[in-house]
Write a protein that holds these residues in place. Sequence first.
Motif, PDB file in Angstrom:
ATOM      1  N   THR A  25      -2.723  -9.570  82.659  1.00 40.64           N
ATOM      2  CA  THR A  25      -2.881 -11.040  82.540  1.00 40.64           C
ATOM      3  C   THR A  25      -3.443 -11.681  81.132  1.00 40.64           C
ATOM      4  O   THR A  25      -3.623 -12.833  81.021  1.00 40.64           O
ATOM      5  N   GLY A  26      -4.037 -10.750  80.468  1.00 40.06           N
ATOM      6  CA  GLY A  26      -4.503 -11.044  79.061  1.00 40.06           C
ATOM      7  C   GLY A  26      -5.988 -11.463  79.090  1.00 40.06           C
ATOM      8  O   GLY A  26      -6.788 -11.694  78.148  1.00 40.06           O
ATOM      9  N   ILE A  27      -6.625 -11.323  80.229  1.00 39.86           N
ATOM     10  CA  ILE A  27      -8.028 -11.689  80.533  1.00 39.86           C
ATOM     11  C   ILE A  27      -8.788 -10.537  79.985  1.00 39.86           C
ATOM     12  O   ILE A  27      -8.436  -9.299  79.636  1.00 39.86           O
ATOM     13  N   ASP A  28     -10.012 -11.021  79.196  1.00 44.71           N
ATOM     14  CA  ASP A  28     -10.922  -9.921  78.601  1.00 44.71           C
ATOM     15  C   ASP A  28     -11.260  -8.810  79.687  1.00 44.71           C
ATOM     16  O   ASP A  28     -11.838  -9.086  80.693  1.00 44.71           O
ATOM     17  N   HIS A  29     -11.105  -7.447  79.198  1.00 44.13           N
ATOM     18  CA  HIS A  29     -11.218  -6.372  80.180  1.00 44.13           C
ATOM     19  C   HIS A  29     -12.840  -6.390  80.027  1.00 44.13           C
ATOM     20  O   HIS A  29     -13.385  -5.812  81.391  1.00 44.13           O
ATOM     21  N   ALA A  30     -13.665  -6.658  79.290  1.00 48.23           N
ATOM     22  CA  ALA A  30     -14.964  -6.240  79.419  1.00 48.23           C
ATOM     23  C   ALA A  30     -15.606  -7.358  80.222  1.00 48.23           C
ATOM     24  O   ALA A  30     -16.615  -6.841  81.180  1.00 48.23           O
ATOM     25  N   SER A  31     -15.413  -8.539  80.335  1.00 49.67           N
ATOM     26  CA  SER A  31     -15.661  -9.602  81.367  1.00 49.67           C
ATOM     27  C   SER A  31     -15.263  -9.119  82.803  1.00 49.67           C
ATOM     28  O   SER A  31     -16.233  -9.255  83.756  1.00 49.67           O
ATOM     29  N   PHE A  32     -14.095  -9.062  82.708  1.00 49.34           N
ATOM     30  CA  PHE A  32     -13.682  -8.476  84.243  1.00 49.34           C
ATOM     31  C   PHE A  32     -14.039  -7.139  84.635  1.00 49.34           C
ATOM     32  O   PHE A  32     -14.324  -6.890  85.649  1.00 49.34           O
ATOM     33  N   GLY A  33     -14.220  -6.232  83.883  1.00 49.31           N
ATOM     34  CA  GLY A  33     -14.895  -5.049  84.179  1.00 49.31           C
ATOM     35  C   GLY A  33     -16.344  -5.163  84.628  1.00 49.31           C
ATOM     36  O   GLY A  33     -16.720  -4.432  85.462  1.00 49.31           O
ATOM     37  N   SER A  34     -16.771  -6.053  83.921  1.00 50.16           N
ATOM     38  CA  SER A  34     -18.443  -6.245  84.432  1.00 50.16           C
ATOM     39  C   SER A  34     -18.401  -6.690  85.952  1.00 50.16           C
ATOM     40  O   SER A  34     -19.391  -6.262  86.720  1.00 50.16           O
ATOM     41  N   ARG A  35     -17.503  -7.491  86.243  1.00 46.87           N
ATOM     42  CA  ARG A  35     -17.483  -8.190  87.532  1.00 46.87           C
ATOM     43  C   ARG A  35     -16.979  -6.932  88.646  1.00 46.87           C
ATOM     44  O   ARG A  35     -17.572  -6.553  89.678  1.00 46.87           O
ATOM     45  N   LEU A  36     -16.310  -6.239  88.026  1.00 40.19           N
ATOM     46  CA  LEU A  36     -15.826  -4.817  88.890  1.00 40.19           C
ATOM     47  C   LEU A  36     -17.009  -3.925  89.122  1.00 40.19           C
ATOM     48  O   LEU A  36     -17.016  -3.393  90.109  1.00 40.19           O
ATOM     49  N   PRO A  71     -30.526  -3.257  92.291  1.00 36.58           N
ATOM     50  CA  PRO A  71     -29.990  -4.694  91.434  1.00 36.58           C
ATOM     51  C   PRO A  71     -30.278  -4.640  89.993  1.00 36.58           C
ATOM     52  O   PRO A  71     -29.771  -5.004  89.080  1.00 36.58           O
ATOM     53  N   LEU A  72     -31.458  -4.076  89.698  1.00 42.42           N
ATOM     54  CA  LEU A  72     -31.934  -3.938  88.075  1.00 42.42           C
ATOM     55  C   LEU A  72     -31.037  -3.104  87.394  1.00 42.42           C
ATOM     56  O   LEU A  72     -30.559  -3.393  86.362  1.00 42.42           O
ATOM     57  N   GLU A  73     -30.629  -1.948  88.214  1.00 47.89           N
ATOM     58  CA  GLU A  73     -29.804  -0.923  87.255  1.00 47.89           C
ATOM     59  C   GLU A  73     -28.429  -1.873  87.258  1.00 47.89           C
ATOM     60  O   GLU A  73     -27.633  -1.402  86.177  1.00 47.89           O
ATOM     61  N   ILE A  74     -27.679  -2.190  88.303  1.00 42.84           N
ATOM     62  CA  ILE A  74     -26.534  -2.953  88.336  1.00 42.84           C
ATOM     63  C   ILE A  74     -26.432  -3.952  87.208  1.00 42.84           C
ATOM     64  O   ILE A  74     -25.560  -4.341  86.295  1.00 42.84           O
ATOM     65  N   ASP A  75     -27.548  -4.850  87.064  1.00 40.35           N
ATOM     66  CA  ASP A  75     -27.580  -5.828  85.830  1.00 40.35           C
ATOM     67  C   ASP A  75     -27.576  -5.073  84.460  1.00 40.35           C
ATOM     68  O   ASP A  75     -26.733  -5.675  83.693  1.00 40.35           O
ATOM     69  N   LEU A  76     -28.520  -3.840  84.232  1.00 43.96           N
ATOM     70  CA  LEU A  76     -28.282  -3.258  83.080  1.00 43.96           C
ATOM     71  C   LEU A  76     -27.041  -2.700  82.678  1.00 43.96           C
ATOM     72  O   LEU A  76     -26.586  -3.055  81.756  1.00 43.96           O
ATOM     73  N   ILE A  77     -26.318  -2.198  83.855  1.00 49.89           N
ATOM     74  CA  ILE A  77     -24.964  -1.572  83.471  1.00 49.89           C
ATOM     75  C   ILE A  77     -23.785  -2.592  83.416  1.00 49.89           C
ATOM     76  O   ILE A  77     -22.964  -2.507  82.462  1.00 49.89           O
ATOM     77  N   SER A  78     -23.872  -3.629  84.279  1.00 49.39           N
ATOM     78  CA  SER A  78     -22.908  -4.742  84.198  1.00 49.39           C
ATOM     79  C   SER A  78     -22.891  -5.436  82.599  1.00 49.39           C
ATOM     80  O   SER A  78     -21.942  -5.956  82.164  1.00 49.39           O
ATOM     81  N   ARG A  79     -24.081  -5.635  82.302  1.00 53.31           N
ATOM     82  CA  ARG A  79     -24.357  -6.381  80.955  1.00 53.31           C
ATOM     83  C   ARG A  79     -23.659  -5.512  79.954  1.00 53.31           C
ATOM     84  O   ARG A  79     -23.140  -5.945  79.168  1.00 53.31           O
ATOM     85  N   ALA A  80     -23.910  -4.270  79.713  1.00 57.12           N
ATOM     86  CA  ALA A  80     -23.659  -3.288  78.722  1.00 57.12           C
ATOM     87  C   ALA A  80     -22.037  -3.309  78.857  1.00 57.12           C
ATOM     88  O   ALA A  80     -21.300  -3.135  77.766  1.00 57.12           O
ATOM     89  N   VAL A  81     -21.296  -3.270  79.866  1.00 58.88           N
ATOM     90  CA  VAL A  81     -20.158  -3.246  80.153  1.00 58.88           C
ATOM     91  C   VAL A  81     -19.473  -4.690  79.639  1.00 58.88           C
ATOM     92  O   VAL A  81     -18.414  -4.612  78.787  1.00 58.88           O
ATOM     93  N   TYR A  82     -20.076  -5.677  79.871  1.00 57.76           N
ATOM     94  CA  TYR A  82     -19.581  -7.110  79.265  1.00 57.76           C
ATOM     95  C   TYR A  82     -19.589  -7.105  77.856  1.00 57.76           C
ATOM     96  O   TYR A  82     -18.876  -7.593  77.188  1.00 57.76           O
ATOM     97  N   GLU A  83     -20.943  -6.318  77.292  1.00 58.07           N
ATOM     98  CA  GLU A  83     -21.107  -6.508  75.693  1.00 58.07           C
ATOM     99  C   GLU A  83     -20.285  -5.604  75.077  1.00 58.07           C
ATOM    100  O   GLU A  83     -20.208  -5.842  73.586  1.00 58.07           O
ATOM    101  N   HIS A  84     -19.627  -4.427  75.482  1.00 51.07           N
ATOM    102  CA  HIS A  84     -19.284  -3.242  74.842  1.00 51.07           C
ATOM    103  C   HIS A  84     -18.180  -3.482  73.919  1.00 51.07           C
ATOM    104  O   HIS A  84     -18.047  -2.903  72.846  1.00 51.07           O
ATOM    105  N   ARG A  85     -17.561  -4.620  74.144  1.00 53.33           N
ATOM    106  CA  ARG A  85     -16.191  -5.021  73.321  1.00 53.33           C
ATOM    107  C   ARG A  85     -16.594  -5.297  71.698  1.00 53.33           C
ATOM    108  O   ARG A  85     -16.143  -4.977  70.708  1.00 53.33           O
ATOM    109  N   ASN A  86     -17.609  -6.158  71.636  1.00 48.29           N
ATOM    110  CA  ASN A  86     -17.915  -6.916  70.298  1.00 48.29           C
ATOM    111  C   ASN A  86     -19.251  -6.697  70.023  1.00 48.29           C
ATOM    112  O   ASN A  86     -20.111  -7.153  70.595  1.00 48.29           O
ATOM    113  N   ILE A  87     -19.503  -6.305  68.716  1.00 46.39           N
ATOM    114  CA  ILE A  87     -21.043  -6.062  68.369  1.00 46.39           C
ATOM    115  C   ILE A  87     -21.552  -7.461  68.108  1.00 46.39           C
ATOM    116  O   ILE A  87     -20.937  -8.283  67.526  1.00 46.39           O
TER     117      ILE A  87
END
Length: 174
Positions: free
Chosen positions: A90-101, A113-129
Amino acid sequence: MKRVELLINDEFYTEYMRRNHEEELEPKFCQHDFQHHLNVARIAYILILEQNLLAYFVKESGLSGKLAGKEVIYAAGLLHDIGKWQEYRTGIDHASFGSRLAREILPRAHFNPLEIDLISRAVYEHRNIRQDMSFLGERLHRADNLSRVCRNCEYNEQCPKFKNKELTISNFEY
């Protein structure tokens, strides 16, 4: 690392990895398979250990101990490209979508929940510095870049990322 084992055996994780594989039958460069995910997890953990920052990460993140820190780092690495198949479709950003998954998968592997937030944020952020990214997001980004040695890849002529990567040994120094 029982929770990491639960994660990689999760039916949805397995399904999303299968979808990545299906979408990457062609082209052959930069596969987002289990080996890549595991490499990123290991490299992220090594980056943190080499800088003697595991205790800092555990304390600053409010984690229960070093094992929890290691599991969080590994989970982030194993999940960072989990949504790549959807980007192909679909062209959707895989980092954002992966964070939701990741937020759907992680509770079944007993991450809190704390760990989920840490992991999901890192997945969301991993694409661009970025300047404001999290500690784990920055290490995940660097690990992802270090996991690919593009110079000798037989597909680098076709690879859109190859032209933008600096191909010197200094890439290995973080």
